[in-house]
Design a protein around this motif. Structure first.
Motif, PDB file in Angstrom:
ATOM      1  N   GLU A 140       0.829  -1.202   0.000  1.00 13.08           N
ATOM      2  CA  GLU A 140       0.000   0.000   0.000  1.00 13.08           C
ATOM      3  C   GLU A 140       0.868   1.258   0.000  1.00 13.08           C
ATOM      4  N   VAL A 141       0.376   2.281  -0.670  1.00 13.42           N
ATOM      5  CA  VAL A 141       0.973   3.620  -0.627  1.00 13.42           C
ATOM      6  C   VAL A 141      -0.120   4.574  -0.164  1.00 13.42           C
ATOM      7  N   ALA A 142       0.161   5.331   0.895  1.00 14.67           N
ATOM      8  CA  ALA A 142      -0.840   6.220   1.490  1.00 14.67           C
ATOM      9  C   ALA A 142      -1.009   7.495   0.665  1.00 14.67           C
ATOM     10  N   LEU A 143      -2.231   8.019   0.649  1.00  6.46           N
ATOM     11  CA  LEU A 143      -2.565   9.289   0.019  1.00  6.46           C
ATOM     12  C   LEU A 143      -3.128  10.220   1.081  1.00  6.46           C
ATOM     13  N   VAL A 144      -2.629  11.452   1.139  1.00  2.00           N
ATOM     14  CA  VAL A 144      -3.043  12.399   2.178  1.00  2.00           C
ATOM     15  C   VAL A 144      -3.270  13.772   1.545  1.00  2.00           C
ATOM     16  N   THR A 145      -4.416  14.370   1.849  1.00  2.00           N
ATOM     17  CA  THR A 145      -4.748  15.710   1.357  1.00  2.00           C
ATOM     18  C   THR A 145      -5.409  16.511   2.473  1.00  2.00           C
ATOM     19  N   LEU A 146      -4.996  17.757   2.627  1.00  2.00           N
ATOM     20  CA  LEU A 146      -5.662  18.666   3.559  1.00  2.00           C
ATOM     21  C   LEU A 146      -6.763  19.407   2.804  1.00  2.00           C
ATOM     22  N   ILE A 147      -7.994  19.279   3.296  1.00  2.00           N
ATOM     23  CA  ILE A 147      -9.130  19.951   2.674  1.00  2.00           C
ATOM     24  C   ILE A 147      -9.442  21.204   3.478  1.00  2.00           C
ATOM     25  N   GLN A 148      -9.487  22.329   2.813  1.00  2.00           N
ATOM     26  CA  GLN A 148      -9.709  23.593   3.497  1.00  2.00           C
ATOM     27  C   GLN A 148     -11.073  24.159   3.125  1.00  2.00           C
ATOM     28  N   ASP A 149     -11.853  24.471   4.149  1.00  2.00           N
ATOM     29  CA  ASP A 149     -13.144  25.106   3.918  1.00  2.00           C
ATOM     30  C   ASP A 149     -12.925  26.560   3.525  1.00  2.00           C
ATOM     31  N   ALA A 150     -13.841  27.137   2.805  1.00  2.00           N
ATOM     32  CA  ALA A 150     -13.659  28.508   2.346  1.00  2.00           C
ATOM     33  C   ALA A 150     -15.006  29.126   2.010  1.00  2.00           C
ATOM     34  N   VAL A 151     -15.005  30.453   1.926  1.00  2.00           N
ATOM     35  CA  VAL A 151     -16.150  31.201   1.402  1.00  2.00           C
ATOM     36  C   VAL A 151     -15.874  31.480  -0.062  1.00  2.00           C
ATOM     37  N   PHE A 152     -16.767  31.033  -0.949  1.00  2.00           N
ATOM     38  CA  PHE A 152     -16.577  31.209  -2.380  1.00  2.00           C
ATOM     39  C   PHE A 152     -17.432  32.366  -2.876  1.00  2.00           C
TER      40      PHE A 152
END
Length: 505
Positions: A140-152
């Motif tokens: 296995e190879v891990a995948l990591v992403t930071l999701i940032q909330d925002a006002v669009f």
């Protein structure tokens, strides 16, 4: 004839041998090697697609192998998607029977589009794994992403399918006016530090309204987007000094591509445009990066002074500040790298810059750090008085031979003066406008062509230390007590926006 027959038989043998090798594979044994054990995809905003990231997979063995499956652990429900050696598999999630030749490798390209609700609520990370094979052979190879909330914030869709538009310089552009009573976002004229803002198109400030940016506000502009301050409208940026390199109290304007590859790429968004007749602007502790033109002042109301303090502008495709017949008091400003000029004051105006650093290392023979002019082609009239352009305790430097330019119309007032400044102008000139040592009406205590020894120009770190030619060369009469970082200046002060210190590591 016999020789041709032998060659024909030999060719057939070679053909069958090469074809057979393509299909003579053995089962994967779980000994694949990877270019990384975790793929970190840079921070993305919710529901905005990421950049594309690469993983390389190696077969170090002497055998051609077949990998039964390469898939995302979350299967078809995963918010990641892949291509494996140029193929898309089952919706970019599941791939079957992948052949990998001996001593060879394959590429996997990974992207994601995820919502904040998909992320872990405690750290806002969205994760998954790429699984190679299964059972005892599982890797296995891990995948990591930071999701940032925002006002669009973006133009609305018209009933006919076209986008909402606003008029800038008599041209219709994709844009909208900020609404202090928006039913979804509330007061759009107040930008807080609670969430970042992402702007598509031009966000306009209506006439007789003021847009305010609180300390710590973060604004990300999509390509071709910007901020437009209309006639009789005002801009207030109320950043404060930060105590860490995160610039937690700074107001930051930049492009919406968050991948590190885009950290210093100019021209990712358009500009902050101040319309003819806009008024009562004040900017404090703003960091503005990677625009076409950072601050574009189009003949604002000259009856009021624009205060620009403790402001950093980096990597502008054309200008850091382009001021047209404006009235600016600038203190502790740093502008680094612009395609044409870091500071260009045209069509006259009134300017005082104190303890500012203007540096331009753009590789362009036409570049300047500072350009002054009392004319504007196509304007009516084409000239306007430059009633004052004063630079005190400043650095005007760069990679070009001459980083200071005067474009004078002799029939219109052109008043300028440099006091205690370090200046790059290495060409010998008989022009009376550039007699830095003898023209005391315009130049006092000029340090000419000495290196300020900035810490790291490419990283926009224009700090100096005590080996700099700008060290302790300022005039106490013009001193701003605190530098751009809030550090107390000594007597005599250093030139430029930074008080000298040990270089950051």
């Amino acid at each position: 004839m016999r020789q041709f027959f032998i060659l024909f038989i030999f060719g057939i043998i070679l053909t069958f041998s090469s074809c057979r090798t393509d299909f003579d594979t053995v089962a994967n044994s779980g000994n694949l090697k990877f270019s990384k054990d975790t793929v970190y995809l840079d921070t993305v905003f919710k529901n905005i697609g990421s950049g594309t990231y690469q993983l390389k997979v190696y077969n170090k063995s002497k055998d051609d192998i077949s990998i039964p499956t390469i898939q995302l652990k979350n299967g078809l429900n995963s918010k990641y998607r892949m291509t494996v050696d140029g193929t898309s598999g089952n919706n970019g999630k599941i791939f079957k029977d992948i052949t990998l030749l001996a001593k060879d490798s394959l590429y996997i390209f990974i992207e994601t589009t995820a919502d904040i609700t998909d992320a872990n609520p405690t750290d806002f990370l969205y994760t998954d794994q790429i699984q190679f094979d299964s059972g005892a052979n599982l890797q296995e190879v891990a995948l990591v992403t930071l999701i940032q909330d925002a006002v669009f914030l973006y133009p609305k869709q018209n009933p006919d399918g076209t986008k909402e538009k606003i008029k800038i310089d008599d041209k219709d552009v994709d844009g909208f006016y900020l609404d202090e009573n928006d039913p979804v976002n509330g007061n759009e004229l107040l930008f807080t530090n609670q969430k970042p803002y992402v702007i598509y198109g031009f966000a306009g400030v209506p006439e007789n309204k003021t847009v305010t940016f609180q300390a710590g506000a973060r604004v990300f502009f999509h390509a071709n987007s910007g901020l437009y301050v209309a006639t009789k409208a005002s801009l207030q940026i109320n950043g404060t000094a930060s105590v860490t390199e995160k610039l937690e109290n700074e107001v930051i304007f930049e492009g919406d591509r968050l991948e590190s590859l885009y950290d210093n790429i100019p021209g990712q968004w358009n500009s902050v445009i101040f319309a003819n007749g806009s008024k009562n602007h004040a900017i404090n502790h703003l960091t503005l990066k990677n625009a076409i033109t950072g601050l574009n002042l189009k003949n604002p109301d000259n009856s009021t002074t624009i205060q620009i303090k403790n402001t950093q502008i980096y990597n502008s495709a054309e200008y850091g500040i382009l001021a047209q017949n404006a009235h600016i008091i600038g203190e502790n400003i740093v502008i680094n790298s612009a395609g044409l000029a870091t500071l260009s004051c045209v069509y006259g105006g009134d300017y005082i810059f104190t303890h500012c650093t203007f540096n331009n290392n753009w590789q362009n023979s036409a570049q300047f750090a500072v350009n002054l002019s009392n004319s504007l082609a196509g304007a009516t009239p084409e000239t306007n008085p430059l009633t004052q352009a004063t630079f005190n305790n400043c650095i005007i430097y760069g990679s070009s031979s001459n980083e200071f330019n005067l474009n004078k119309n002799a029939n219109t007032p052109f008043v300028y003066q440099l006091n205690n400044c370090l200046l790059k102008f290495s060409s010998s000139s008989t022009n009376p406008d550039y007699q830095f040592k003898t023209d005391v009406a315009h130049y006092n205590q000029i340090i000419l062509n000495e290196n300020p020894k900035f810490f790291n120009i490419s990283q926009n770190k224009l700090n100096i230390d005590n080996t700099s030619a700008a060290f302790a060369k300022g005039n106490q009469a013009y001193v701003i007590p605190l530098d751009i970082m809030g550090k107390t200046r000594t007597s005599p002060p250093d030139l430029g926006a930074y008080q000298s210190a040990a270089f950051p590591k």
